[in-house]
Design a protein around this motif. Structure first.
Motif, PDB file in Angstrom:
ATOM      1  N   GLY A  33      43.601  33.461  63.810  1.00  0.00           N
ATOM      2  CA  GLY A  33      42.253  33.452  64.361  1.00  0.00           C
ATOM      3  C   GLY A  33      41.845  34.800  64.922  1.00  0.00           C
ATOM      4  O   GLY A  33      40.653  35.085  65.064  1.00  0.00           O
ATOM      5  N   VAL A  34      42.818  35.626  65.280  1.00  0.00           N
ATOM      6  CA  VAL A  34      42.536  36.994  65.718  1.00  0.00           C
ATOM      7  C   VAL A  34      42.375  37.912  64.507  1.00  0.00           C
ATOM      8  O   VAL A  34      41.519  38.804  64.494  1.00  0.00           O
ATOM      9  CB  VAL A  34      43.671  37.506  66.632  1.00  0.00           C
ATOM     10  CG1 VAL A  34      43.409  38.943  67.064  1.00  0.00           C
ATOM     11  CG2 VAL A  34      43.824  36.598  67.853  1.00  0.00           C
ATOM     12  N   ALA A  35      43.200  37.682  63.485  1.00  0.00           N
ATOM     13  CA  ALA A  35      43.150  38.540  62.304  1.00  0.00           C
ATOM     14  C   ALA A  35      41.866  38.341  61.496  1.00  0.00           C
ATOM     15  O   ALA A  35      41.318  39.310  60.940  1.00  0.00           O
ATOM     16  CB  ALA A  35      44.364  38.263  61.414  1.00  0.00           C
ATOM     17  N   ALA A  36      41.375  37.107  61.416  1.00  0.00           N
ATOM     18  CA  ALA A  36      40.217  36.808  60.567  1.00  0.00           C
ATOM     19  C   ALA A  36      38.991  37.658  60.903  1.00  0.00           C
ATOM     20  O   ALA A  36      38.399  38.278  60.007  1.00  0.00           O
ATOM     21  CB  ALA A  36      39.884  35.322  60.622  1.00  0.00           C
ATOM     22  N   ILE A  38      41.701  28.975  57.734  1.00  0.00           N
ATOM     23  CA  ILE A  38      42.382  27.696  57.482  1.00  0.00           C
ATOM     24  C   ILE A  38      43.732  27.676  58.209  1.00  0.00           C
ATOM     25  O   ILE A  38      44.110  26.658  58.816  1.00  0.00           O
ATOM     26  CB  ILE A  38      42.553  27.465  55.976  1.00  0.00           C
ATOM     27  CG1 ILE A  38      41.188  27.228  55.327  1.00  0.00           C
ATOM     28  CG2 ILE A  38      43.480  26.279  55.705  1.00  0.00           C
ATOM     29  CD1 ILE A  38      41.204  27.203  53.815  1.00  0.00           C
ATOM     30  N   ALA A  39      44.463  28.777  58.160  1.00  0.00           N
ATOM     31  CA  ALA A  39      45.728  28.856  58.894  1.00  0.00           C
ATOM     32  C   ALA A  39      45.491  28.678  60.391  1.00  0.00           C
ATOM     33  O   ALA A  39      46.260  27.989  61.084  1.00  0.00           O
ATOM     34  CB  ALA A  39      46.416  30.197  58.620  1.00  0.00           C
ATOM     35  N   PHE A  40      44.423  29.278  60.898  1.00  0.00           N
ATOM     36  CA  PHE A  40      44.074  29.124  62.309  1.00  0.00           C
ATOM     37  C   PHE A  40      43.777  27.670  62.643  1.00  0.00           C
ATOM     38  O   PHE A  40      44.183  27.157  63.703  1.00  0.00           O
ATOM     39  CB  PHE A  40      42.867  30.002  62.629  1.00  0.00           C
ATOM     40  CG  PHE A  40      42.362  29.871  64.039  1.00  0.00           C
ATOM     41  CD1 PHE A  40      43.192  30.129  65.114  1.00  0.00           C
ATOM     42  CD2 PHE A  40      41.046  29.505  64.281  1.00  0.00           C
ATOM     43  CE1 PHE A  40      42.720  30.017  66.421  1.00  0.00           C
ATOM     44  CE2 PHE A  40      40.563  29.399  65.572  1.00  0.00           C
ATOM     45  CZ  PHE A  40      41.397  29.659  66.652  1.00  0.00           C
ATOM     46  N   ALA A  41      43.079  26.979  61.739  1.00  0.00           N
ATOM     47  CA  ALA A  41      42.775  25.563  61.966  1.00  0.00           C
ATOM     48  C   ALA A  41      44.058  24.749  62.098  1.00  0.00           C
ATOM     49  O   ALA A  41      44.143  23.838  62.930  1.00  0.00           O
ATOM     50  CB  ALA A  41      41.915  25.028  60.823  1.00  0.00           C
ATOM     51  N   LEU A  42      45.063  25.069  61.285  1.00  0.00           N
ATOM     52  CA  LEU A  42      46.351  24.388  61.391  1.00  0.00           C
ATOM     53  C   LEU A  42      46.994  24.674  62.747  1.00  0.00           C
ATOM     54  O   LEU A  42      47.595  23.786  63.370  1.00  0.00           O
ATOM     55  CB  LEU A  42      47.276  24.823  60.261  1.00  0.00           C
ATOM     56  CG  LEU A  42      46.831  24.456  58.848  1.00  0.00           C
ATOM     57  CD1 LEU A  42      47.763  25.088  57.816  1.00  0.00           C
ATOM     58  CD2 LEU A  42      46.777  22.941  58.675  1.00  0.00           C
ATOM     59  N   GLY A  43      46.851  25.896  63.210  1.00  0.00           N
ATOM     60  CA  GLY A  43      47.372  26.241  64.530  1.00  0.00           C
ATOM     61  C   GLY A  43      46.649  25.514  65.641  1.00  0.00           C
ATOM     62  O   GLY A  43      47.263  25.107  66.639  1.00  0.00           O
ATOM     63  N   MET A  77      32.121  25.002  68.664  1.00  0.00           N
ATOM     64  CA  MET A  77      31.968  25.548  70.013  1.00  0.00           C
ATOM     65  C   MET A  77      31.570  24.465  71.005  1.00  0.00           C
ATOM     66  O   MET A  77      32.085  24.405  72.126  1.00  0.00           O
ATOM     67  CB  MET A  77      30.902  26.654  70.003  1.00  0.00           C
ATOM     68  CG  MET A  77      31.274  27.892  69.225  1.00  0.00           C
ATOM     69  SD  MET A  77      29.870  29.040  69.151  1.00  0.00           S
ATOM     70  CE  MET A  77      30.495  30.269  68.005  1.00  0.00           C
ATOM     71  N   ILE A  78      30.669  23.593  70.578  1.00  0.00           N
ATOM     72  CA  ILE A  78      30.220  22.519  71.457  1.00  0.00           C
ATOM     73  C   ILE A  78      31.360  21.535  71.724  1.00  0.00           C
ATOM     74  O   ILE A  78      31.558  21.071  72.859  1.00  0.00           O
ATOM     75  CB  ILE A  78      29.004  21.805  70.842  1.00  0.00           C
ATOM     76  CG1 ILE A  78      27.800  22.755  70.819  1.00  0.00           C
ATOM     77  CG2 ILE A  78      28.664  20.532  71.625  1.00  0.00           C
ATOM     78  CD1 ILE A  78      26.625  22.256  70.035  1.00  0.00           C
ATOM     79  N   VAL A  79      32.127  21.210  70.675  1.00  0.00           N
ATOM     80  CA  VAL A  79      33.270  20.318  70.855  1.00  0.00           C
ATOM     81  C   VAL A  79      34.263  20.922  71.841  1.00  0.00           C
ATOM     82  O   VAL A  79      34.776  20.242  72.736  1.00  0.00           O
ATOM     83  CB  VAL A  79      33.962  20.041  69.505  1.00  0.00           C
ATOM     84  CG1 VAL A  79      35.268  19.274  69.716  1.00  0.00           C
ATOM     85  CG2 VAL A  79      33.038  19.246  68.587  1.00  0.00           C
ATOM     86  N   LEU A 111      32.813  34.709  64.677  1.00  0.00           N
ATOM     87  CA  LEU A 111      34.191  35.035  64.353  1.00  0.00           C
ATOM     88  C   LEU A 111      34.924  35.585  65.574  1.00  0.00           C
ATOM     89  O   LEU A 111      36.133  35.342  65.745  1.00  0.00           O
ATOM     90  CB  LEU A 111      34.231  36.045  63.205  1.00  0.00           C
ATOM     91  CG  LEU A 111      33.671  35.520  61.870  1.00  0.00           C
ATOM     92  CD1 LEU A 111      33.685  36.628  60.821  1.00  0.00           C
ATOM     93  CD2 LEU A 111      34.459  34.312  61.375  1.00  0.00           C
ATOM     94  N   GLY A 112      34.201  36.295  66.436  1.00  0.00           N
ATOM     95  CA  GLY A 112      34.815  36.763  67.673  1.00  0.00           C
ATOM     96  C   GLY A 112      35.239  35.596  68.550  1.00  0.00           C
ATOM     97  O   GLY A 112      36.266  35.671  69.242  1.00  0.00           O
ATOM     98  N   TRP A 113      34.468  34.520  68.511  1.00  0.00           N
ATOM     99  CA  TRP A 113      34.839  33.312  69.258  1.00  0.00           C
ATOM    100  C   TRP A 113      36.175  32.762  68.794  1.00  0.00           C
ATOM    101  O   TRP A 113      36.982  32.300  69.613  1.00  0.00           O
ATOM    102  CB  TRP A 113      33.744  32.258  69.104  1.00  0.00           C
ATOM    103  CG  TRP A 113      34.104  30.922  69.670  1.00  0.00           C
ATOM    104  CD1 TRP A 113      34.120  30.566  70.994  1.00  0.00           C
ATOM    105  CD2 TRP A 113      34.505  29.754  68.938  1.00  0.00           C
ATOM    106  NE1 TRP A 113      34.516  29.248  71.122  1.00  0.00           N
ATOM    107  CE2 TRP A 113      34.746  28.736  69.889  1.00  0.00           C
ATOM    108  CE3 TRP A 113      34.666  29.481  67.589  1.00  0.00           C
ATOM    109  CZ2 TRP A 113      35.148  27.452  69.513  1.00  0.00           C
ATOM    110  CZ3 TRP A 113      35.071  28.213  67.201  1.00  0.00           C
ATOM    111  CH2 TRP A 113      35.305  27.211  68.151  1.00  0.00           C
ATOM    112  N   LEU A 114      36.444  32.832  67.498  1.00  0.00           N
ATOM    113  CA  LEU A 114      37.742  32.383  66.999  1.00  0.00           C
ATOM    114  C   LEU A 114      38.870  33.175  67.644  1.00  0.00           C
ATOM    115  O   LEU A 114      39.896  32.608  68.052  1.00  0.00           O
ATOM    116  CB  LEU A 114      37.819  32.540  65.476  1.00  0.00           C
ATOM    117  CG  LEU A 114      36.854  31.727  64.616  1.00  0.00           C
ATOM    118  CD1 LEU A 114      37.109  32.029  63.147  1.00  0.00           C
ATOM    119  CD2 LEU A 114      36.993  30.240  64.886  1.00  0.00           C
ATOM    120  N   ALA A 115      38.695  34.492  67.725  1.00  0.00           N
ATOM    121  CA  ALA A 115      39.735  35.339  68.306  1.00  0.00           C
ATOM    122  C   ALA A 115      39.929  35.033  69.788  1.00  0.00           C
ATOM    123  O   ALA A 115      41.059  34.926  70.276  1.00  0.00           O
ATOM    124  CB  ALA A 115      39.369  36.811  68.109  1.00  0.00           C
TER     125      ALA A 115
END
Length: 219
Positions: free
Chosen positions: A11-14, A63-68, A135-137, A194-198
């Motif tokens: 999620g940081v790399a994406a 997708i890998a981040f989602a698994l994490g 984000m809302i979830v 995408l920054g939110w993912l990180a």
């Protein structure tokens, strides 16, 4: 580092991969204006394969981040939403967008719609609709954990992200005042989303716990 945390690093790399790629490409592509043209238009013309590869790599990382996320105990909804975002990016890499806002140079405004352009838009839709939903979830989940600061961060990021997307869409639809800045608004949306993912990946290296019991929130 545990296995879930290794997956969370995706999620940081994406965002680094995706944002870094479109910033460099936009700066060196002849006839391309980052303020005006969408990121997806970088898949058109010579060198378009770079943006296609960027879509695929970023989608796989998400997708890998989602698994994490699932392994980190944030429930089912957020990992599913994020995984669909990743799949959407991969699909967008296989279907190039139509010319837009005069790019590639010499393209008509508006350009005729094509099947692959419509497919690209359909694949891209989850990026701009499911990210704010996630984000809302997560805002609700942080609220349950008693983490008010992170709950508010997520609750505010969602409408700001979606507002930037709406302004970008209006620009790409050739709204006279917004058309010259459609690319700028889209880039702001992508950097926020995408920054939110990180940011989420970094935060979830610490478990979400209930404010009352101090125990991890049920998955």
């Amino acid at each position: 580092m545990t296995e879930p945390n290794r997956l969370l690093l995706a999620g940081v790399a994406a965002p680094i991969v995706f944002v870094g790629s479109f910033l460099v490409q936009g700066a060196v592509r002849p006839g391309y204006d980052p303020l005006r043209h969408p990121v997806s238009a970088l898949s058109l013309g010579p060198g378009g394969w770079v943006q296609m590869l960027t879509f695929w790599v970023t989608g796989a990382l998400i997708i890998a981040f989602a698994l994490g996320l699932r392994a980190a105990g944030v429930g089912r909804a957020t990992p599913i939403l994020i995984a669909i975002v990743g799949l959407g990016l991969i699909g967008a890499g296989f279907a190039a967008c139509d010319p837009i806002s005069g790019y590639p140079v010499g393209s008509p405004i508006p350009a005729p719609r094509t099947a692959h352009g419509i497919a690209h838009d359909l694949f891209s839709t989850p990026v701009f609709t499911l990210l704010p939903a996630a984000m809302i979830v997560m805002a609700r989940r942080f609220h349950r954990a008693g983490d008010a600061a992170w709950a508010w961060l997520n609750a505010i990021a969602a409408p700001v992200f979606f507002g930037c997307f709406v302004l970008a869409s209006m620009g790409f639809s050739q709204h006279p005042a917004l058309m010259p800045y459609g690319g700028l608004w889209q880039r702001l949306a992508l950097i926020i989303g995408l920054g939110w993912l990180a940011v989420l990946a970094i935060r979830l290296r610490r478990p979400l716990t209930s404010a009352r019991s101090g125990r991890p929130i049920a998955r």
